[in-house]
Design an enzyme around this catalytic site. Structure first.
Site, PDB file in Angstrom:
ATOM      1  CG  ASP A 262      -2.184   0.862   0.954  1.00  0.00           C
ATOM      2  OD1 ASP A 262      -2.147   1.699   0.023  1.00  0.00           O
ATOM      3  OD2 ASP A 262      -3.178   0.731   1.692  1.00  0.00           O
TER       4      ASP A 262
HETATM    5  C1  BGC Z   1      -5.037   3.232   0.052  1.00  0.00           C
HETATM    6  C2  BGC Z   1      -5.155   2.236  -1.086  1.00  0.00           C
HETATM    7  C3  BGC Z   1      -5.021   2.961  -2.403  1.00  0.00           C
HETATM    8  C4  BGC Z   1      -3.679   3.687  -2.422  1.00  0.00           C
HETATM    9  C5  BGC Z   1      -3.406   4.440  -3.711  1.00  0.00           C
HETATM   10  C6  BGC Z   1      -3.812   4.099  -0.072  1.00  0.00           C
HETATM   11  O1  BGC Z   1      -3.866   5.162   0.826  1.00  0.00           O
HETATM   12  O2  BGC Z   1      -5.030   2.553   1.279  1.00  0.00           O
HETATM   13  O3  BGC Z   1      -6.386   1.570  -1.001  1.00  0.00           O
HETATM   14  O4  BGC Z   1      -5.132   2.059  -3.464  1.00  0.00           O
HETATM   15  O5  BGC Z   1      -3.664   4.633  -1.371  1.00  0.00           O
HETATM   16  O6  BGC Z   1      -4.273   5.490  -3.853  1.00  0.00           O
END
Ligand code: BGC
Length: 751
Positions: A262
């Site tokens: 993530d």
């Molecule tokens: C989130 C993810 C997301 C990623 C990219 C993160 O803060 O937890 O679900 O895909 O950002 O935007």
């Protein structure tokens, strides 16, 4: 940059001639020989360059060898608008307006595998139009907490329902030649301290509840990539969790694709390299130069780098890169996908209560629509889950259009609401904006709404939350209706009891005050681009409501398991969210060093899952706590009769049949639900567990025999003594009905 991709994507569909069908994961290895030849031509620098972000939403290929970059796109409910190369700030494009699909809990409320598949196809096709290879979704964590900031993004509190929909979403996306990146693996059930919290749970709960949706999407759906979550599980960060990534995901489930941390969720070079991460998003401070340095010192081997590159290339070769001159040449949102969004919305709306108010009667000539949620759009907000929609029909627009000429539809905002903003709010707010959810009702707004209500034949009150209240990055403090909505509904009901409430929210809310003041209640969700159209169709009775709750509506928050057990909020925690602590005035005044010391002195955030597998209705039923509305609940405009339940144990599954009759005078869908109870088991079980379900469409007066199967493997439990799945023999009660608290027929089989 021109992207050339030399290899044929469809090679993944090969089936081995002599060994029978190849598993979806094994298909990914079809090009391994070519991949090995490519790796042999790559320099170490080129290989390591593939292990971290190139831009905010891409990781590098090797142009020299015709290996295209990997392009990622949020998110689960629509292809996110194009951002700047190195930030989430909008790139200001005009062709990147996507179809906004209903959010996770709305999709789950359809209880329709067929619709989850179609939804996936829409997402997968729109990703291709944008030149994206990997969708950062579906988001399939279990809805453990009613207050969870991302409860609305996730599907259900139940693993069987979540897993079935996660599987079909995955297949729908991947059948379009786009990869999913199923997230957030795993046990990411809260936003409070999400970057550091340690989710502590036993192996049985992990396996039976929290891993199920991932397991099916990976093994049966062939999900090509996985996003390890921000949090820790039993002591280790998910992005370097040997048990989750190497033992279970790759070892037991045979995952052959790649993992992407993530954003900002990578924590060390050695941890990530040794324990299962392929790509650091974003940054290269761990999986960049330090990897090369570690190979130089002998701490890591180049073979390990090769293995990680091989796993990435398997997906790269299965997913054909869209040529740069083809991508982004038409508007992303396509009419066929807008139709899917509408169909999902139509079948997701849940009629929670109806004392004869709905559908709206022909003699209703004056409707008062009250509440800002009737006009606020829900596409943006929610960070990665926001969509720049091509258009969005609000509830008020949908109602006005459907009501037509002869019906007067008036509107009053009724309450203030909080808005999302980065940074502090200005001194003077917009007149309809509140500073906090706790603000009491605004007397002038209430008076205006009451005046309209008095003068109307029917009041439609739009309550609930919004995407500033339920959002990634924080959990709600409670599930109370915000900004004086309770006071307002009471005043409205007194003014005109011919009233229906529509709740616009992604998660549950506390309805103890609202329920007695509302003869009809509808859960309307954040329902995508055509949400207002679908809602009007249900309210006016063009279609019968057919959504069923994918989670329990507790009467009060304290009744729900993690709260009742004192597990959430963290009783030994730092007194809140570490992220918010950083903005406390005294902490802001500290020097960087003081702040670091202060943070290090705080207790490490922990989330204990001592409620174990008693999640959602498993808890409420077993502890005999009556919820406000039970899991699986959802009324219709017709009644269904259940009859002639049969069940037979076969080699691999229990086959269940039941006759369902639509006793009403309009076509309607019912969702048949099969729960099990194990009266003689020596193992501990909740009193009731969902094991199969089927949505069925019935014309007026029609009867159908519905067939459902419970795979025997879904009846097993995780035997901690043997560290294995075990099927216990004995008597099984099958409880078949319309909701977890509305069982119509029961029978018994012996396994
Ligand atoms: C989130 C993810 C997301 C990623 C990219 C993160 O803060 O937890 O679900 O895909 O950002 O935007």
């Amino acid at each position: 940059m021109k992207k050339v991709f030399l290899f044929i994507a469809s090679a993944v569909l090969v089936a081995s001639a002599c060994n029978g069908p190849v598993s979806p994961q094994d298909r990914l290895t079809a090009n391994d020989q070519k991949i090995n030849e490519l790796i042999a031509q790559m320099t170490l620098e080129e290989k390591v360059n593939m292990l971290h972000s190139k831009t905010n939403m891409s990781s590098a290929g090797v142009e020299r060898l015709g290996i295209a970059d990997m392009n990622y796109a949020d998110g689960p409910f629509g292809i996110r608008e194009e951002g700047q190369p190195h930030s989430f700030q909008s790139a200001g494009w005009t062709l990147d307006s996507a179809t906004y699909f209903p959010t996770g809990s709305a999709l789950a409320a359809t209880w329709s595998e067929e619709l989850a598949y179609k939804y996936g196809t829409g997402m997968g096709k729109e990703a291709r139009l944008r030149g994206k290879d990997v969708i950062l979704g579906p988001a399939v964590n279990i809805q453990r907490l009613p207050v969870g900031g991302r409860t609305y993004e996730y599907l259900s509190e139940d693993p069987i329902l979540s897993a079935a929909l996660a599987l079909e979403y995955t297949k729908g996306v991947q059948d379009q030649g786009t990869a999913v990146c199923i997230k957030h693996f795993a046990v990411n059930n809260q936003e409070t301290n999400r970057g550091s919290v340690d989710a502590q749970l036993d192996e049985r709960t992990l396996r039976e509840i929290y891993l199920k949706p991932f397991e099916r999407a990976i093994i049966e759906g062939g999900a090509m990539s996985v996003m390890p979550a921000y949090n820790k599980v039993n002591g280790d960060y998910c992005s370097e969790n040997e048990h989750l990534l190497n033992e279970i995901l790759r070892g037991e489930w045979g995952f052959k694709g790649f993992t992407v941390s993530d954003w900002g969720g990578t924590h060390s070079t050695m941890g990530a390299m040794l324990h299962g991460l392929n790509v650091q998003m974003t940054g290269d401070n761990y999986l960049g130069k330090p990897v090369i340095d570690s190979i130089a010192t002998g701490a890591l081997t180049e073979d390990l780098v090769d293995e990680k590159v091989r796993q990435i290339l398997r997906v790269r070769m299965a997913i054909e890169a869209v040529p740069a001159n083809v991508a982004n040449t038409v508007q992303t949102s396509q009419p066929e996908n807008q139709r899917i969004a509408r169909e999902v919305a139509e079948k997701s709306i849940v009629l929670l209560k109806n004392e004869g108010i709905l559908p709206i009667k022909a003699d209703v000539k004056k409707i008062a629509v009250i509440g800002q949620n009737a006009v606020l759009k829900t596409q943006s907000g929610g960070m990665g889950a926001g969509v720049k929609a091509l258009y969005e029909i609000t509830p008020l627009e949908g109602i006005r259009k459907r009501a037509g000429e002869g019906v007067e539809v008036s509107y009053a905002p009724g309450y203030k609401t909080i808005a999302f903003r980065w940074g502090p709010a200005p001194e003077v707010l917009d007149p309809l904006e509140a500073r906090s959810n706790d603000e009491p009702a605004d007397p002038a707004l209430v008076a205006e709404a009451v005046a309209l209500a008095k003068d109307a034949d029917l009041v439609l009150f739009f309550g609930g939350t919004n995407k500033s209240i339920e959002t990634e990055g924080s959990d709600r403090k409670d599930i109370k209706l915000p900004c004086g909505q309770e006071e307002l509904i009471q005043a409205l009901y007194e003014a005109n009891p011919n009233l229906a409430t529509v709740l616009i929210s992604g998660g549950p809310t506390d309805l103890q005050v609202l329920e007695p003041a509302s003869p009809a209640i509808v859960q309307g969700w954040w329902n995508g681009t055509e949400g207002g159209t679908a809602l009007a169709e249900v309210l006016f009775g063009d279609i019968a409501p057919s959504g069923k709750l994918p989670f329990t509506f507790p009467k009060k928050l304290e009744d729900s398991p993690a709260f009742a057990m004192g597990n959430f909020p963290d009783p030994n925690g730092a007194g809140g969210d570490l992220f918010s602590l950083m903005f406390r005035p005294d902490v802001l005044k500290m020097s960087a060093e003081e702040r670091q010391q202060f943070l290090a002195s705080l207790p490490k955030p922990v989330s204990k899952y001592t409620e174990r597998f008693y999640v959602g209705y498993r808890w409420f039923d077993t502890k005999e706590i009556a919820p406000m509305y039970a899991f699986g609940h959802g009324l219709s405009y017709v009644n269904f009769d259940y009859d002639d339940l049969t069940a037979k144990v076969g080699k691999d599954a229990v086959k269940v049949t039941v006759k369902v009759e639509n006793e009403g005078s309009m076509p309607a869908d019912e969702v048949v639900q099969v729960y099990v109870n194990r009266p003689e088991s020596k193992v501990e079980w909740p009193v009731k567990e969902l094991k199969a379900f089927r949505r069925v469409s019935l014309n007026a007066g029609e009867t159908k025999t519905v067939t459902l199967e419970i795979p025997l493997k879904d009846l097993r439990y995780w035997n901690e003594a043997d560290n294995a799945w075990t099927l216990e023999n004995g008597k099984l009660l099958l409880l078949v009905g319309s909701a977890s608290d509305d069982i119509r027929e029961t029978t018994e089989v012996t396994i």
